[in-house]
Design a protein around this motif. Structure first.
Motif, PDB file in Angstrom:
ATOM      1  N   ARG A 118       0.789  -1.253   0.018  1.00 24.64           N
ATOM      2  CA  ARG A 118      -0.058  -0.067  -0.146  1.00 24.64           C
ATOM      3  C   ARG A 118       0.757   1.189  -0.015  1.00 24.64           C
ATOM      4  O   ARG A 118       0.688   2.116  -0.692  1.00 24.64           O
ATOM      5  CB  ARG A 118      -0.938   0.208   1.128  1.00 24.64           C
ATOM      6  CG  ARG A 118      -2.078  -1.062   1.013  1.00 24.64           C
ATOM      7  CD  ARG A 118      -2.941  -0.899   2.345  1.00 24.64           C
ATOM      8  NE  ARG A 118      -3.792  -2.120   2.142  1.00 24.64           N
ATOM      9  CZ  ARG A 118      -4.462  -2.943   3.052  1.00 24.64           C
ATOM     10  NH1 ARG A 118      -3.615  -2.685   4.178  1.00 24.64           N
ATOM     11  NH2 ARG A 118      -5.190  -3.752   2.963  1.00 24.64           N
ATOM     12  N   ALA A 119       2.068   1.250   0.740  1.00 20.78           N
ATOM     13  CA  ALA A 119       2.903   2.461   0.926  1.00 20.78           C
ATOM     14  C   ALA A 119       3.450   2.432  -0.594  1.00 20.78           C
ATOM     15  O   ALA A 119       3.602   3.772  -1.094  1.00 20.78           O
ATOM     16  CB  ALA A 119       4.046   2.036   2.013  1.00 20.78           C
ATOM     17  N   ARG A 132       0.789   4.214  -2.669  1.00 20.41           N
ATOM     18  CA  ARG A 132       0.800   5.521  -2.529  1.00 20.41           C
ATOM     19  C   ARG A 132       1.868   6.383  -3.002  1.00 20.41           C
ATOM     20  O   ARG A 132       1.512   7.420  -3.659  1.00 20.41           O
ATOM     21  CB  ARG A 132       0.490   5.982  -0.986  1.00 20.41           C
ATOM     22  CG  ARG A 132      -0.836   5.392  -0.409  1.00 20.41           C
ATOM     23  CD  ARG A 132      -0.799   5.827   0.957  1.00 20.41           C
ATOM     24  NE  ARG A 132       0.188   5.418   1.829  1.00 20.41           N
ATOM     25  CZ  ARG A 132      -0.083   4.005   2.402  1.00 20.41           C
ATOM     26  NH1 ARG A 132      -1.368   3.591   2.248  1.00 20.41           N
ATOM     27  NH2 ARG A 132       0.858   3.628   3.347  1.00 20.41           N
ATOM     28  N   ARG A 133       2.962   5.996  -3.094  1.00 18.31           N
ATOM     29  CA  ARG A 133       4.129   6.664  -3.750  1.00 18.31           C
ATOM     30  C   ARG A 133       4.301   6.564  -5.040  1.00 18.31           C
ATOM     31  O   ARG A 133       4.617   7.525  -5.787  1.00 18.31           O
ATOM     32  CB  ARG A 133       5.476   5.852  -3.095  1.00 18.31           C
ATOM     33  CG  ARG A 133       5.613   6.221  -1.648  1.00 18.31           C
ATOM     34  CD  ARG A 133       6.853   5.940  -1.040  1.00 18.31           C
ATOM     35  NE  ARG A 133       6.778   6.028   0.707  1.00 18.31           N
ATOM     36  CZ  ARG A 133       8.028   5.774   1.209  1.00 18.31           C
ATOM     37  NH1 ARG A 133       8.976   5.240   0.670  1.00 18.31           N
ATOM     38  NH2 ARG A 133       7.705   5.882   2.506  1.00 18.31           N
ATOM     39  N   ARG A 175       1.373   6.576  -6.988  1.00 13.71           N
ATOM     40  CA  ARG A 175       0.466   7.540  -7.522  1.00 13.71           C
ATOM     41  C   ARG A 175       0.926   8.945  -7.292  1.00 13.71           C
ATOM     42  O   ARG A 175       0.648   9.996  -7.987  1.00 13.71           O
ATOM     43  CB  ARG A 175      -0.644   7.364  -6.500  1.00 13.71           C
ATOM     44  CG  ARG A 175      -1.556   6.269  -6.957  1.00 13.71           C
ATOM     45  CD  ARG A 175      -1.825   6.126  -8.049  1.00 13.71           C
ATOM     46  NE  ARG A 175      -2.761   4.718  -8.614  1.00 13.71           N
ATOM     47  CZ  ARG A 175      -2.616   4.283  -9.716  1.00 13.71           C
ATOM     48  NH1 ARG A 175      -1.986   4.653 -10.535  1.00 13.71           N
ATOM     49  NH2 ARG A 175      -3.539   3.174  -9.606  1.00 13.71           N
ATOM     50  N   CYS A 176       2.068   9.331  -6.668  1.00 12.29           N
ATOM     51  CA  CYS A 176       2.792  10.582  -6.199  1.00 12.29           C
ATOM     52  C   CYS A 176       3.596  10.755  -7.693  1.00 12.29           C
ATOM     53  O   CYS A 176       4.101  12.096  -8.051  1.00 12.29           O
ATOM     54  CB  CYS A 176       3.596  10.779  -5.217  1.00 12.29           C
ATOM     55  SG  CYS A 176       2.557  10.882  -3.500  1.00 12.29           S
ATOM     56  N   GLU A 207      -8.985  -0.165   2.231  1.00 14.34           N
ATOM     57  CA  GLU A 207      -7.711   0.534   2.315  1.00 14.34           C
ATOM     58  C   GLU A 207      -6.875   0.251   1.072  1.00 14.34           C
ATOM     59  O   GLU A 207      -6.260   1.386   0.757  1.00 14.34           O
ATOM     60  CB  GLU A 207      -7.119  -0.093   3.626  1.00 14.34           C
ATOM     61  CG  GLU A 207      -5.634   0.523   3.943  1.00 14.34           C
ATOM     62  CD  GLU A 207      -5.790   2.072   4.378  1.00 14.34           C
ATOM     63  OE1 GLU A 207      -4.724   2.555   3.973  1.00 14.34           O
ATOM     64  OE2 GLU A 207      -6.783   2.423   4.730  1.00 14.34           O
ATOM     65  N   SER A 208      -6.737  -0.715   0.426  1.00 13.83           N
ATOM     66  CA  SER A 208      -6.106  -0.989  -0.624  1.00 13.83           C
ATOM     67  C   SER A 208      -6.488   0.064  -1.771  1.00 13.83           C
ATOM     68  O   SER A 208      -5.800   0.630  -2.431  1.00 13.83           O
ATOM     69  CB  SER A 208      -6.201  -2.262  -1.397  1.00 13.83           C
ATOM     70  OG  SER A 208      -5.580  -3.293  -0.495  1.00 13.83           O
ATOM     71  N   ARG A 261      -8.036   2.982  -1.508  1.00 15.86           N
ATOM     72  CA  ARG A 261      -7.823   4.268  -0.993  1.00 15.86           C
ATOM     73  C   ARG A 261      -6.092   4.336  -1.004  1.00 15.86           C
ATOM     74  O   ARG A 261      -5.732   5.546  -1.268  1.00 15.86           O
ATOM     75  CB  ARG A 261      -7.972   4.538   0.631  1.00 15.86           C
ATOM     76  CG  ARG A 261      -9.669   4.733   0.820  1.00 15.86           C
ATOM     77  CD  ARG A 261      -9.782   5.303   2.144  1.00 15.86           C
ATOM     78  NE  ARG A 261      -9.445   4.246   3.375  1.00 15.86           N
ATOM     79  CZ  ARG A 261     -10.040   3.451   3.551  1.00 15.86           C
ATOM     80  NH1 ARG A 261     -11.516   3.230   3.420  1.00 15.86           N
ATOM     81  NH2 ARG A 261      -9.675   2.495   4.583  1.00 15.86           N
ATOM     82  N   SER A 262      -5.508   3.627  -1.061  1.00 15.90           N
ATOM     83  CA  SER A 262      -3.923   3.712  -1.235  1.00 15.90           C
ATOM     84  C   SER A 262      -3.567   3.902  -2.585  1.00 15.90           C
ATOM     85  O   SER A 262      -2.331   4.044  -2.957  1.00 15.90           O
ATOM     86  CB  SER A 262      -3.479   2.592  -0.684  1.00 15.90           C
ATOM     87  OG  SER A 262      -3.610   2.377   0.675  1.00 15.90           O
ATOM     88  N   GLY A 263      -4.596   3.675  -3.713  1.00 18.47           N
ATOM     89  CA  GLY A 263      -4.207   3.860  -4.872  1.00 18.47           C
ATOM     90  C   GLY A 263      -4.361   2.553  -5.912  1.00 18.47           C
ATOM     91  O   GLY A 263      -4.144   2.662  -6.894  1.00 18.47           O
TER      92      GLY A 263
END
Length: 126
Positions: free
Chosen positions: A66-67, A70-71, A73-74, A97-98, A100-102
């Motif tokens: 998930r981290a 998120r990265r 997606r940045c 949660e997955s 939401r994490s992208g």
């Protein structure tokens, strides 16, 4: 999907046997595959290679999936990569949660590789 223009696919999982099976399957279906066995290596591979899709285990050492999502997606690649979570986490809140994490998709292990393939090929039709 055309094999002369193979889509790049990053696969990250800390299970070496599952990772090897993924590589055999997706390579046989025309994907150009790179792998990682932990989240930090997956993120480094993504940033160096910018694949069209990434198949990520959620529970990996060094940085969870998930981290990594998120990265990724940045990074704001265009078009955005398809991110697929494949995990043992099966609760509704895990799936939420997955997303939401992208992640675009959240599949619970064991999942048929044909199901994942259908999602990845479907991306190419849009």
């Amino acid at each position: 999907m055309s094999t002369d223009d193979a889509a790049r696919l990053l696969i990250a999982d800390d299970d070496p046997n599952l990772l090897a099976a993924y590589v055999l399957f997706f390579s046989a279906h025309g994907f150009d595959v790179r792998t990682a066995r932990n989240g930090l290596d997956a993120l480094a591979q993504y940033c160096a290679w910018h694949p069209a899709a990434a198949l990520l285990d959620v529970e990996m050492p060094r940085l969870d999936g998930r981290a990594v999502a998120r990265r990724i997606r940045c990074v704001a690649d265009t078009p955005a990569p398809t991110l697929v979570a494949v995990t043992g986490l099966a609760r509704d809140e895990d799936r939420n949660e997955s997303l939401r994490s992208g992640f675009n998709h959240h599949f619970v292990k064991p999942v048929s590789m044909q199901v994942i393939l259908a999602v990845l090929i479907g991306r190419d039709r849009h």
